[in-house]
Design a protein around this motif. Structure first.
Motif, PDB file in Angstrom:
ATOM      1  N   VAL A  36       0.844  -1.205   0.000  1.00  0.00           N
ATOM      2  CA  VAL A  36       0.000   0.000   0.000  1.00  0.00           C
ATOM      3  C   VAL A  36       0.877   1.253   0.000  1.00  0.00           C
ATOM      4  O   VAL A  36       0.616   2.204  -0.749  1.00  0.00           O
ATOM      5  CB  VAL A  36      -0.966  -0.003   1.211  1.00  0.00           C
ATOM      6  CG1 VAL A  36      -1.636   1.345   1.393  1.00  0.00           C
ATOM      7  CG2 VAL A  36      -1.997  -1.117   1.054  1.00  0.00           C
ATOM      8  N   ALA A  37       1.942   1.247   0.817  1.00  0.00           N
ATOM      9  CA  ALA A  37       2.842   2.401   0.858  1.00  0.00           C
ATOM     10  C   ALA A  37       3.515   2.618  -0.500  1.00  0.00           C
ATOM     11  O   ALA A  37       3.650   3.759  -0.972  1.00  0.00           O
ATOM     12  CB  ALA A  37       3.897   2.208   1.943  1.00  0.00           C
ATOM     13  N   ALA A  38       3.923   1.520  -1.146  1.00  0.00           N
ATOM     14  CA  ALA A  38       4.554   1.636  -2.459  1.00  0.00           C
ATOM     15  C   ALA A  38       3.576   2.193  -3.480  1.00  0.00           C
ATOM     16  O   ALA A  38       3.950   3.024  -4.326  1.00  0.00           O
ATOM     17  CB  ALA A  38       5.073   0.264  -2.912  1.00  0.00           C
ATOM     18  N   ALA A  69       1.864   6.646  -6.911  1.00  0.00           N
ATOM     19  CA  ALA A  69       0.812   7.559  -7.366  1.00  0.00           C
ATOM     20  C   ALA A  69       1.236   9.010  -7.169  1.00  0.00           C
ATOM     21  O   ALA A  69       0.996   9.858  -8.035  1.00  0.00           O
ATOM     22  CB  ALA A  69      -0.482   7.278  -6.625  1.00  0.00           C
ATOM     23  N   LEU A  70       1.863   9.307  -6.033  1.00  0.00           N
ATOM     24  CA  LEU A  70       2.293  10.672  -5.754  1.00  0.00           C
ATOM     25  C   LEU A  70       3.478  11.085  -6.628  1.00  0.00           C
ATOM     26  O   LEU A  70       3.547  12.232  -7.092  1.00  0.00           O
ATOM     27  CB  LEU A  70       2.666  10.827  -4.282  1.00  0.00           C
ATOM     28  CG  LEU A  70       1.510  10.742  -3.278  1.00  0.00           C
ATOM     29  CD1 LEU A  70       2.048  10.777  -1.848  1.00  0.00           C
ATOM     30  CD2 LEU A  70       0.528  11.882  -3.501  1.00  0.00           C
ATOM     31  N   ALA A  71       4.407  10.165  -6.858  1.00  0.00           N
ATOM     32  CA  ALA A  71       5.624  10.524  -7.581  1.00  0.00           C
ATOM     33  C   ALA A  71       5.435  10.529  -9.094  1.00  0.00           C
ATOM     34  O   ALA A  71       5.894  11.458  -9.773  1.00  0.00           O
ATOM     35  CB  ALA A  71       6.753   9.566  -7.206  1.00  0.00           C
ATOM     36  N   ASP A  72       4.758   9.518  -9.628  1.00  0.00           N
ATOM     37  CA  ASP A  72       4.700   9.384 -11.086  1.00  0.00           C
ATOM     38  C   ASP A  72       3.295   9.379 -11.661  1.00  0.00           C
ATOM     39  O   ASP A  72       3.125   9.208 -12.865  1.00  0.00           O
ATOM     40  CB  ASP A  72       5.423   8.106 -11.522  1.00  0.00           C
ATOM     41  CG  ASP A  72       6.920   8.205 -11.335  1.00  0.00           C
ATOM     42  OD1 ASP A  72       7.455   9.324 -11.466  1.00  0.00           O
ATOM     43  OD2 ASP A  72       7.547   7.169 -11.058  1.00  0.00           O
ATOM     44  N   GLY A  73       2.303   9.473 -10.846  1.00  0.00           N
ATOM     45  CA  GLY A  73       0.947   9.557 -11.362  1.00  0.00           C
ATOM     46  C   GLY A  73       0.225   8.217 -11.411  1.00  0.00           C
ATOM     47  O   GLY A  73       0.696   7.188 -10.949  1.00  0.00           O
ATOM     48  N   ALA A  74      -0.952   8.281 -12.034  1.00  0.00           N
ATOM     49  CA  ALA A  74      -1.857   7.134 -12.061  1.00  0.00           C
ATOM     50  C   ALA A  74      -1.304   5.971 -12.882  1.00  0.00           C
ATOM     51  O   ALA A  74      -1.486   4.799 -12.523  1.00  0.00           O
ATOM     52  CB  ALA A  74      -3.207   7.553 -12.602  1.00  0.00           C
ATOM     53  N   ALA A  75      -0.627   6.258 -13.975  1.00  0.00           N
ATOM     54  CA  ALA A  75      -0.104   5.177 -14.822  1.00  0.00           C
ATOM     55  C   ALA A  75       0.909   4.328 -14.067  1.00  0.00           C
ATOM     56  O   ALA A  75       0.892   3.088 -14.145  1.00  0.00           O
ATOM     57  CB  ALA A  75       0.526   5.758 -16.080  1.00  0.00           C
ATOM     58  N   ALA A  76       1.791   4.966 -13.318  1.00  0.00           N
ATOM     59  CA  ALA A  76       2.782   4.221 -12.533  1.00  0.00           C
ATOM     60  C   ALA A  76       2.104   3.428 -11.425  1.00  0.00           C
ATOM     61  O   ALA A  76       2.496   2.297 -11.118  1.00  0.00           O
ATOM     62  CB  ALA A  76       3.816   5.178 -11.953  1.00  0.00           C
ATOM     63  N   ALA A  77       1.077   4.007 -10.803  1.00  0.00           N
ATOM     64  CA  ALA A  77       0.360   3.312  -9.733  1.00  0.00           C
ATOM     65  C   ALA A  77      -0.342   2.068 -10.270  1.00  0.00           C
ATOM     66  O   ALA A  77      -0.336   1.011  -9.631  1.00  0.00           O
ATOM     67  CB  ALA A  77      -0.643   4.248  -9.075  1.00  0.00           C
ATOM     68  N   VAL A  78      -0.944   2.164 -11.455  1.00  0.00           N
ATOM     69  CA  VAL A  78      -1.617   1.005 -12.060  1.00  0.00           C
ATOM     70  C   VAL A  78      -0.599  -0.076 -12.402  1.00  0.00           C
ATOM     71  O   VAL A  78      -0.832  -1.265 -12.155  1.00  0.00           O
ATOM     72  CB  VAL A  78      -2.420   1.438 -13.308  1.00  0.00           C
ATOM     73  CG1 VAL A  78      -2.905   0.235 -14.085  1.00  0.00           C
ATOM     74  CG2 VAL A  78      -3.585   2.316 -12.893  1.00  0.00           C
ATOM     75  N   THR A  79       0.550   0.296 -12.936  1.00  0.00           N
ATOM     76  CA  THR A  79       1.599  -0.668 -13.255  1.00  0.00           C
ATOM     77  C   THR A  79       2.116  -1.346 -11.990  1.00  0.00           C
ATOM     78  O   THR A  79       2.297  -2.561 -11.946  1.00  0.00           O
ATOM     79  CB  THR A  79       2.760   0.019 -13.998  1.00  0.00           C
ATOM     80  OG1 THR A  79       2.253   0.655 -15.168  1.00  0.00           O
ATOM     81  CG2 THR A  79       3.835  -0.974 -14.377  1.00  0.00           C
ATOM     82  N   GLY A  80       2.342  -0.562 -10.969  1.00  0.00           N
ATOM     83  CA  GLY A  80       2.788  -1.118  -9.686  1.00  0.00           C
ATOM     84  C   GLY A  80       1.760  -2.070  -9.098  1.00  0.00           C
ATOM     85  O   GLY A  80       2.105  -3.130  -8.579  1.00  0.00           O
TER      86      GLY A  80
END
Length: 158
Positions: A13-15, A20-31
């Motif tokens: 969850v922290a990652a 999401a904060l650092a790289d946006g929604a696309a990075a959060a979805v990939t993660g």
């Protein structure tokens, strides 16, 4: 196990929040996709161990320790065949033979020597079984060389 799952969930969850904060929604979805894939692999490994490898994981643990190297075996056999080998046979050689036979019977024949001694006896042979029977003591205080050779030949043939 539960503590590990809680910690791993918290880290995931922290990652996700950091992504999401650092790289946006696309990075959060990939993660999130990577975390789900890793979780599925781990769950499959833990829950489907018996189906995945035919329950071999439990059988491998029958050895209980590392097998002695060839030099170690030479020393074990020499001490066993020496005149004062009664204690050595009882404390070293016989337990080593029992572990080897237990592993071979479980691996090749699906027989757990300690749980199904009748089936193990049938596979090993009635003449050799008393030497490795976990439920009884050795038939003689010393192990004759022809018997040791027969045991090792039978172990190899199993």
């Amino acid at each position: 196990m539960r503590h590990s799952l809680v910690v791993l969930s918290g880290v995931a969850v922290a990652a996700e929040v950091l992504l999401a904060l650092a790289d946006g929604a696309a990075a959060a979805v990939t993660g999130f996709a990577l975390i789900v894939a890793a979780a599925l692999v781990l769950v499959r490994h833990a829950a489907g161990g018996g189906a995945q490898d035919s329950d071999h994981r439990k059988r491998v643990r029958l050895l209980g320790s590392h097998a002695p190297a060839l030099g170690g075996w030479r020393r074990i056999v020499a001490k066993t065949l020496a005149d004062d080998s009664e204690v050595h046979l009882r404390t070293v050689m016989r337990p080593q033979l029992q572990r080897l036979f237990a592993a071979r019977l479980a691996e090749r024949h699906g027989v757990l020597m300690h749980r199904n001694p009748q089936r193990a006896r049938a596979l090993v042979g009635a003449e050799l079984w008393p030497w490795i029977d976990p439920g009884a003591s050795a038939p003689q205080p010393t192990l004759p060389e022809p018997v040791l050779r027969s045991l090792l030949d039978r172990l190899e043939a199993l």
